[in-house]
Design a protein around this motif. Structure first.
Motif, PDB file in Angstrom:
ATOM      1  N   ASP A  81       0.864  -1.178   0.000  1.00 21.04           N
ATOM      2  CA  ASP A  81       0.000   0.000   0.000  1.00 21.04           C
ATOM      3  C   ASP A  81       0.907   1.235   0.000  1.00 21.04           C
ATOM      4  OD1 ASP A  81      -2.085  -1.736   0.180  1.00 21.04           O
ATOM      5  OD2 ASP A  81      -2.583  -1.300   2.268  1.00 21.04           O
ATOM      6  N   TYR A  82       0.815   2.046  -1.042  1.00 22.08           N
ATOM      7  CA  TYR A  82       1.772   3.147  -1.167  1.00 22.08           C
ATOM      8  C   TYR A  82       1.056   4.473  -1.350  1.00 22.08           C
ATOM      9  CZ  TYR A  82       0.903   3.263  -6.230  1.00 22.08           C
ATOM     10  OH  TYR A  82       0.313   3.391  -7.468  1.00 22.08           O
ATOM     11  N   ASP A  83       1.780   5.553  -1.092  1.00 24.31           N
ATOM     12  CA  ASP A  83       1.336   6.918  -1.355  1.00 24.31           C
ATOM     13  C   ASP A  83       2.360   7.592  -2.250  1.00 24.31           C
ATOM     14  OD1 ASP A  83      -1.091   7.192   0.344  1.00 24.31           O
ATOM     15  OD2 ASP A  83       0.328   6.770   1.952  1.00 24.31           O
ATOM     16  N   LEU A  84       1.860   8.416  -3.182  1.00 24.04           N
ATOM     17  CA  LEU A  84       2.730   9.063  -4.161  1.00 24.04           C
ATOM     18  C   LEU A  84       2.308  10.511  -4.323  1.00 24.04           C
ATOM     19  CD1 LEU A  84       3.811   7.605  -7.593  1.00 24.04           C
ATOM     20  CD2 LEU A  84       2.722   9.842  -7.512  1.00 24.04           C
ATOM     21  N   PHE A  85       3.299  11.394  -4.375  1.00 20.36           N
ATOM     22  CA  PHE A  85       3.036  12.793  -4.709  1.00 20.36           C
ATOM     23  C   PHE A  85       4.005  13.218  -5.785  1.00 20.36           C
ATOM     24  CE2 PHE A  85       3.777  17.400  -4.179  1.00 20.36           C
ATOM     25  CZ  PHE A  85       2.491  17.833  -4.476  1.00 20.36           C
TER      26      PHE A  85
ATOM     27  N   GLN B  44       6.209   6.437  -1.002  1.00 16.08           N
ATOM     28  CA  GLN B  44       6.495   5.871   0.312  1.00 16.08           C
ATOM     29  C   GLN B  44       5.428   4.859   0.704  1.00 16.08           C
ATOM     30  OE1 GLN B  44       6.171   8.840   3.474  1.00 16.08           O
ATOM     31  NE2 GLN B  44       4.812  10.059   2.193  1.00 16.08           N
ATOM     32  N   TRP B  45       5.833   3.935   1.581  1.00 15.85           N
ATOM     33  CA  TRP B  45       4.876   3.014   2.189  1.00 15.85           C
ATOM     34  C   TRP B  45       5.397   2.579   3.558  1.00 15.85           C
ATOM     35  CZ3 TRP B  45       7.366   1.378  -2.419  1.00 15.85           C
ATOM     36  CH2 TRP B  45       8.347   0.396  -2.273  1.00 15.85           C
ATOM     37  N   ASN B  46       4.493   2.076   4.375  1.00 18.94           N
ATOM     38  CA  ASN B  46       4.834   1.612   5.708  1.00 18.94           C
ATOM     39  C   ASN B  46       5.103   0.115   5.692  1.00 18.94           C
ATOM     40  OD1 ASN B  46       4.411   4.202   6.877  1.00 18.94           O
ATOM     41  ND2 ASN B  46       2.193   3.826   6.925  1.00 18.94           N
ATOM     42  N   ASP B  47       5.582  -0.408   6.826  1.00 21.50           N
ATOM     43  CA  ASP B  47       5.779  -1.849   6.963  1.00 21.50           C
ATOM     44  C   ASP B  47       4.487  -2.587   6.630  1.00 21.50           C
ATOM     45  OD1 ASP B  47       8.380  -1.467   7.754  1.00 21.50           O
ATOM     46  OD2 ASP B  47       7.940  -1.581   9.904  1.00 21.50           O
ATOM     47  N   PHE B  48       4.629  -3.669   5.892  1.00 19.88           N
ATOM     48  CA  PHE B  48       3.467  -4.410   5.411  1.00 19.88           C
ATOM     49  C   PHE B  48       3.711  -5.893   5.691  1.00 19.88           C
ATOM     50  CE2 PHE B  48       0.545  -6.391   2.528  1.00 19.88           C
ATOM     51  CZ  PHE B  48      -0.442  -5.461   2.208  1.00 19.88           C
TER      52      PHE B  48
ATOM     53  N   PHE C 121       6.891  -6.311   2.970  1.00 24.21           N
ATOM     54  CA  PHE C 121       7.299  -5.018   2.423  1.00 24.21           C
ATOM     55  C   PHE C 121       7.808  -4.123   3.556  1.00 24.21           C
ATOM     56  CE2 PHE C 121       3.709  -6.456  -0.271  1.00 24.21           C
ATOM     57  CZ  PHE C 121       4.383  -6.614  -1.472  1.00 24.21           C
ATOM     58  N   PRO C 122       9.117  -4.052   3.764  1.00 22.06           N
ATOM     59  CA  PRO C 122       9.651  -3.120   4.768  1.00 22.06           C
ATOM     60  C   PRO C 122       9.385  -1.678   4.374  1.00 22.06           C
ATOM     61  CG  PRO C 122      11.281  -4.774   4.135  1.00 22.06           C
ATOM     62  CD  PRO C 122      10.155  -4.880   3.158  1.00 22.06           C
ATOM     63  N   VAL C 123       9.346  -0.785   5.355  1.00 21.04           N
ATOM     64  CA  VAL C 123       9.048   0.621   5.132  1.00 21.04           C
ATOM     65  C   VAL C 123       9.990   1.212   4.073  1.00 21.04           C
ATOM     66  CG1 VAL C 123      10.565   1.373   7.006  1.00 21.04           C
ATOM     67  CG2 VAL C 123       8.683   2.851   6.265  1.00 21.04           C
ATOM     68  N   PHE C 124       9.435   2.141   3.288  1.00 19.57           N
ATOM     69  CA  PHE C 124      10.212   2.719   2.187  1.00 19.57           C
ATOM     70  C   PHE C 124       9.765   4.167   1.993  1.00 19.57           C
ATOM     71  CE2 PHE C 124      10.729   3.788  -2.323  1.00 19.57           C
ATOM     72  CZ  PHE C 124      12.027   3.408  -2.561  1.00 19.57           C
ATOM     73  N   LYS C 125      10.726   5.047   1.742  1.00 19.90           N
ATOM     74  CA  LYS C 125      10.428   6.440   1.440  1.00 19.90           C
ATOM     75  C   LYS C 125      11.565   6.997   0.607  1.00 19.90           C
ATOM     76  CE  LYS C 125       9.209  10.915   3.488  1.00 19.90           C
ATOM     77  NZ  LYS C 125       8.956  11.664   4.737  1.00 19.90           N
ATOM     78  N   LYS C 126      11.218   7.565  -0.546  1.00 17.29           N
ATOM     79  CA  LYS C 126      12.269   8.067  -1.422  1.00 17.29           C
ATOM     80  C   LYS C 126      11.731   9.155  -2.333  1.00 17.29           C
ATOM     81  CE  LYS C 126      16.151   6.487  -4.243  1.00 17.29           C
ATOM     82  NZ  LYS C 126      16.870   5.309  -4.773  1.00 17.29           N
ATOM     83  N   ASN C 127      12.593  10.110  -2.661  1.00 18.55           N
ATOM     84  CA  ASN C 127      12.293  11.160  -3.630  1.00 18.55           C
ATOM     85  C   ASN C 127      13.069  10.897  -4.916  1.00 18.55           C
ATOM     86  OD1 ASN C 127      10.613  12.699  -1.902  1.00 18.55           O
ATOM     87  ND2 ASN C 127      12.418  13.600  -0.938  1.00 18.55           N
ATOM     88  N   TYR C 128      12.408  11.077  -6.035  1.00 20.44           N
ATOM     89  CA  TYR C 128      13.043  10.963  -7.346  1.00 20.44           C
ATOM     90  C   TYR C 128      12.959  12.323  -8.033  1.00 20.44           C
ATOM     91  CZ  TYR C 128      12.478   5.933  -6.562  1.00 20.44           C
ATOM     92  OH  TYR C 128      12.534   4.674  -6.023  1.00 20.44           O
ATOM     93  N   TYR C 129      14.067  12.728  -8.658  1.00 19.09           N
ATOM     94  CA  TYR C 129      14.133  14.026  -9.325  1.00 19.09           C
ATOM     95  C   TYR C 129      14.473  13.828 -10.791  1.00 19.09           C
ATOM     96  CZ  TYR C 129      14.251  15.917  -4.586  1.00 19.09           C
ATOM     97  OH  TYR C 129      13.958  16.229  -3.288  1.00 19.09           O
TER      98      TYR C 129
ATOM     99  N   ILE D 197      10.052  -1.243  -8.123  1.00 21.02           N
ATOM    100  CA  ILE D 197      10.798  -1.040  -6.878  1.00 21.02           C
ATOM    101  C   ILE D 197      10.185  -1.786  -5.701  1.00 21.02           C
ATOM    102  CG2 ILE D 197      11.778   1.188  -7.502  1.00 21.02           C
ATOM    103  CD1 ILE D 197       9.534   2.525  -5.948  1.00 21.02           C
ATOM    104  N   GLY D 198       8.881  -2.105  -5.752  1.00 21.79           N
ATOM    105  CA  GLY D 198       8.242  -2.627  -4.549  1.00 21.79           C
ATOM    106  C   GLY D 198       7.647  -4.005  -4.637  1.00 21.79           C
ATOM    107  N   SER D 199       7.540  -4.601  -5.833  1.00 20.39           N
ATOM    108  CA  SER D 199       6.806  -5.863  -5.947  1.00 20.39           C
ATOM    109  C   SER D 199       7.527  -7.009  -5.245  1.00 20.39           C
ATOM    110  CB  SER D 199       6.589  -6.206  -7.425  1.00 20.39           C
ATOM    111  OG  SER D 199       7.811  -6.317  -8.100  1.00 20.39           O
ATOM    112  N   ASN D 200       6.727  -7.890  -4.660  1.00 18.92           N
ATOM    113  CA  ASN D 200       7.252  -9.074  -3.980  1.00 18.92           C
ATOM    114  C   ASN D 200       6.098 -10.037  -3.751  1.00 18.92           C
ATOM    115  OD1 ASN D 200       8.863 -10.898  -2.615  1.00 18.92           O
ATOM    116  ND2 ASN D 200       8.628  -9.869  -0.642  1.00 18.92           N
ATOM    117  N   GLY D 201       5.571 -10.597  -4.845  1.00 20.13           N
ATOM    118  CA  GLY D 201       4.458 -11.516  -4.686  1.00 20.13           C
ATOM    119  C   GLY D 201       3.802 -11.844  -6.000  1.00 20.13           C
ATOM    120  N   LEU D 202       2.745 -12.661  -5.910  1.00 25.55           N
ATOM    121  CA  LEU D 202       2.038 -13.166  -7.076  1.00 25.55           C
ATOM    122  C   LEU D 202       0.991 -12.171  -7.564  1.00 25.55           C
ATOM    123  CD1 LEU D 202       1.210 -15.497  -9.049  1.00 25.55           C
ATOM    124  CD2 LEU D 202      -0.395 -16.229  -7.249  1.00 25.55           C
TER     125      LEU D 202
END
Length: 818
Positions: A458-462, A491-495, A520-528, A562-567
């Motif tokens: 479950d992610y959030d994007l801006f 970004q997303w929280n621990d899942f 899914f361990p927590v993740f937060k990153k900015n891309y430019y 960057i985040g997939s890990n499953g079927l």
């Protein structure tokens, strides 16, 4: 007192001069319809105005004398009128003719404001509804593929087509609906674009990086699908009814559209239903799991005023689509179906009955995709400048039902909410420079619901980006370009995922749940991203021009990369992403030569595209070279990143002899090579990793079309056409770990007839189109068909592997206006 008298004398003198001045006003029309945004200029004076939404204009404070007025506008032939102006105001109307040359066609995609095609150095193709209606299509992307060289599609059956431009697809091709970017989980392989094909009146395709205007996800180009907008007599309800039947999969499509204009308001509404059973071919028979049922509903309201216009629209898309998996009986090669969740044995599944293959009912293993769209587009005019505002909200609901023992339990259930914003300010022209400042982006959130499989967190994007774009015409040369800066935060929280003790299926849990898997361990990153373009068009003559453009594109990694890990149960693939991936950047050079001659239209487009940090899928194998199986019966793919290069060309030669106006010969060629530039991988694996995956082969399309120039009875300009599509062998493929295999070339031949039927009084009754695709029922596999790889056996009795494309298909389409 002296200064007061001088001031009064000055004011009196000015009033006297103004009293001697006159004015010109009038209305501009084309084919009896008012035309907006036509420039009316007086030679010798620094005065010009534009017509309003009613086609009206007025120029004041003109002294008496002789003048030349020039009426000009995009898409219309320029008109000059000489007048003698007296002290009395003059009424002067003008009737403009539409430009016949395609070079003068107007485009809006990727150019910020309406621009003639000839003035844009970026390769842009336009596809009309008339052209789309004259082909057999089961979705809109398929229609665009047949009509625009360089555009292809990765398919999963007849209802799923994901567009590729010059060998690049997925999130690299940005799809727009009426200028609003389409957000519907484009990362999925197995579902298409959520758009009603019967409601689209025009498609514009930008071939090449368009990050300057749109930001991330336009690395390969843009496809803008433009819905119908009415333009007819005030106070009358108009509409059309479309019905379409296709023989191969029994597809039945019906669409009703209504439109009404009342003074400054325009209203539209459309409802569409499409349904089909499984498609067939000579090798596989009826292909189990390819039936679908689709519903569409859309409505809009637009108001035009002196200050500009505002349009509000809403759309609803609902698609029930079966999930094919390709399982078969090993001897008879008949399709089998899954009936168990636990203890399922691929070799002991029951054979699908004939009545199930022919049924329009959707089987329990299917996808249910819903898409809601609500948006407003407004333009506010400020003299010689204007502000364009687009605000849109979208929701994509995607369920994949893959549990035969619990058919109402979704394996995948995700809800994607997106808020889009786009502001563009077209500045007043300065020294002949037209420029635009813009800012756009989106706020997005994705949430899993009551599911059993969780391929992504479950992610959030801006997303936000700002750009400056400018263009200038200098005699025979048109120059345009700009620069853009983007920032994307994801970004997303621990899942955590655990096993439900009652059902045995997976479910989302908290960290304290017994046996919880930290998926899914927590993740937060900015891309430019810094992107831009610079190009020019050299108009050698009115009919011949050269275009050159260089552009830098940018794309942030998408959620699966960057985040997939499953079927993903609908794709039958376990995806593994990489959290360390960098954004993709590309530098593309384009060179085009275009000629619209008396007897032929000729274009040659060359491109070279170098990509940094290119992301692609590759099958995962163990140390012994055996496929890694995480979920039985499903492939495992891991994303990779490397340098890449793509280059190629598109050639179009359309002949229309002036002495044989009834004859058209349309020919095109598209060629692209995709090279993997991962030096370490190439050194280790050699030729198996030399090429990129999903690169289309050389393809040639030829069409001979005869159109009657006069009515034949009730048939108005009937046509007959024969066309062929020729695809070369694709022996340049990504062969590492059998990710792709060789694909043999093939030829397809098609034919069609059609006409507008009119009454004796000249009233249009309806348009009819009859088309046969794959006349000779050729058995073939496209290298871009994902079903080619749906195979569970190393060998088969008939020597055929995977699923083949659709066989012969006849289409009957009628469009009745009223």
């Amino acid at each position: 007192m002296k200064y007061i008298l001088l001031s009064l004398l000055f004011v009196f003198s000015v009033n006297q001069l103004l009293a001697q001045n006159s004015s010109i006003k009038g209305q501009v029309k084309s084919n009896s319809l008012a035309v907006e945004n036509i420039t009316v200029k007086i030679t010798g004076f620094n005065k010009s105005v534009k017509t309003n939404q009613s086609g009206q204009y007025q120029i004041d404070h003109l002294p008496a004398g002789e003048y030349t007025l020039i009426f000009s506008g995009i898409g219309y032939q320029t008109k000059k009128t000489n007048i003698v102006l007296t002290k009395e105001p003059m009424d002067l109307n003008a009737d403009l003719l539409a430009s016949e040359s395609n070079l003068n066609d107007v485009v809006i995609t990727g150019v910020n404001r309406a621009t003639q095609l000839r003035k844009s150095p970026v390769p842009i193709a336009v596809l009309s509804k008339k052209t789309m209606d004259q082909n057999v299509n089961t979705n809109l992307i398929e229609a665009i593929v047949k009509g625009v060289p360089g555009v292809t599609a990765v398919t999963t059956g007849p209802n799923v087509s994901k567009p590729f431009i010059r060998g690049l697809g997925y999130n690299r091709v940005l799809t727009l609906y009426d200028g609003l970017r389409q957000e519907g989980q484009q990362w999925g392989d197995e579902h298409g674009i959520e758009v009603d094909e019967y409601g689209i009146t025009r498609a514009e395709v930008v071939k090449g990086p368009a990050s300057l205007t749109y930001g991330s996800d336009a690395l390969a180009g843009v496809i803008n699908m433009i819905p119908y907008s009415p333009n007819f007599e005030n106070g009358k309800l108009k509409g059309d009814f479309t019905t379409n039947y296709q023989t191969n999969n029994g597809m039945i499509g019906s669409s009703l559209g209504l439109a009404y204009i009342k003074n400054d308001w325009k209203y539209t509404i459309r409802a569409t239903v499409k349904t089909a059973h499984n498609y067939s071919n000579k090798i596989d028979g009826l292909v189990y799991g390819t039936a679908f049922r689709e519903y569409n509903l859309s409505a809009s309201a637009r108001v035009d005023k002196k200050w500009g216009y505002s349009k509000t629209a809403i759309t609803y898309y609902d698609n029930l689509m079966e999930i094919p998996d390709g399982s078969r009986d090993s001897l008879s090669r008949k399709f089998t179906r899954q009936v168990l969740d636990f203890g399922d044995d691929l070799k002991n599944r029951p054979i699908v009955l004939d009545n199930e293959l022919n049924s329009y009912s959707i089987n329990p293993l299917h996808q249910h995709i819903q898409h809601y769209r609500f948006y407003n587009i407004s333009q506010f005019k400020f003299g010689n400048s204007d502000l364009n505002v687009l605000i849109g909200a979208q929701q994509s609901v995607r369920r994949e039902y893959n549990h035969p023992t619990v058919p109402n339990q979704a394996g995948l259930y995700v809800v994607l909410n997106t808020l889009n914003y786009d502001l563009k300010y077209n500045l007043p022209d300065f020294a002949g420079i037209e420029s635009t400042l813009g800012i756009n982006g989106m706020l997005q959130g994705n949430r899993s619901k009551d599911a059993t499989d969780f391929p992504i967190p479950d992610y959030d994007l801006f997303d936000i980006g700002a750009f400056y774009f400018a263009k200038k015409s200098m005699g025979k040369i048109d120059i345009s370009g700009g620069i853009r800066l983007d920032r994307r935060n994801i970004q997303w929280n621990d899942f955590y995922v655990g096993t439900n003790q009652q059902t045995g299926f997976g479910e989302q849990v908290n960290s304290s749940y017994p046996g919880a898997n930290f998926q899914f361990p927590v993740f937060k990153k900015n891309y430019y991203g810094l992107s831009g373009s610079l190009g020019l068009t050299y108009n050698i003559s009115e009919k011949l021009l050269i275009k050159a453009n260089i552009a830098r594109g940018y794309r942030a990694p998408n959620i699966t990369e960057i985040g997939s890990n499953g079927l993903d149960p609908g794709a039958h693939i376990v995806y593994l992403g990489n959290r360390t991936f960098k954004p993709e950047f590309n530098l593309q050079e384009d060179l085009g030569i275009i000629a619209y001659l008396k007897d032929a239209d000729i274009s040659l487009e060359l491109f070279n595209n170098d990509i940094q940090n290119y992301i692609y899928q590759s099958r995962l194998t163990d140390a012994n070279g055996n496929p890694v199986v995480i979920v039985p019966g499903n492939l495992t793919y891991q994303y990779q990143q490397s340098k890449a290069r793509l280059y190629g060309a598109e050639i179009s030669i359309n002949l229309h002899p002036s002495q044989l106006k009834w004859l058209n010969l349309n020919n095109s060629l598209a060629y692209v090579v995709g090279l993997n530039k991962n030096e370490k991988l190439l050194a280790k694996q050699g030729g198996e990793a030399k090429y990129l995956p999903f690169i289309p082969p050389l393809q040639i399309r030829l069409e001979v079309k005869a159109t009657a120039q006069k009515p034949i009875g009730i048939f108005d300009k009937p046509y007959l056409k024969i066309d062929g599509a020729f695809f070369a062998d694709q022996n340049r493929f990504y062969a590492l770990d059998n990710t792709e295999t060789f694909t043999a070339g093939y030829s397809l031949f098609n034919a069609g007839v059609g006409s507008t039927l009119k009454s004796k009084t000249g009233k249009t009754l309806f348009d009819v189109f009859i088309q046969i695709d794959n006349i000779f029922n050729k058995s073939y596999q496209s290298n871009l068909n994902r079903l080619k790889y749906f195979e569970y056996y190393n060998a088969s009795p008939n020597g055929k592997s995977g699923i083949y494309n659709m066989g012969r298909n006849m289409s009957f389409k009628i469009i009745a206006p009223f």
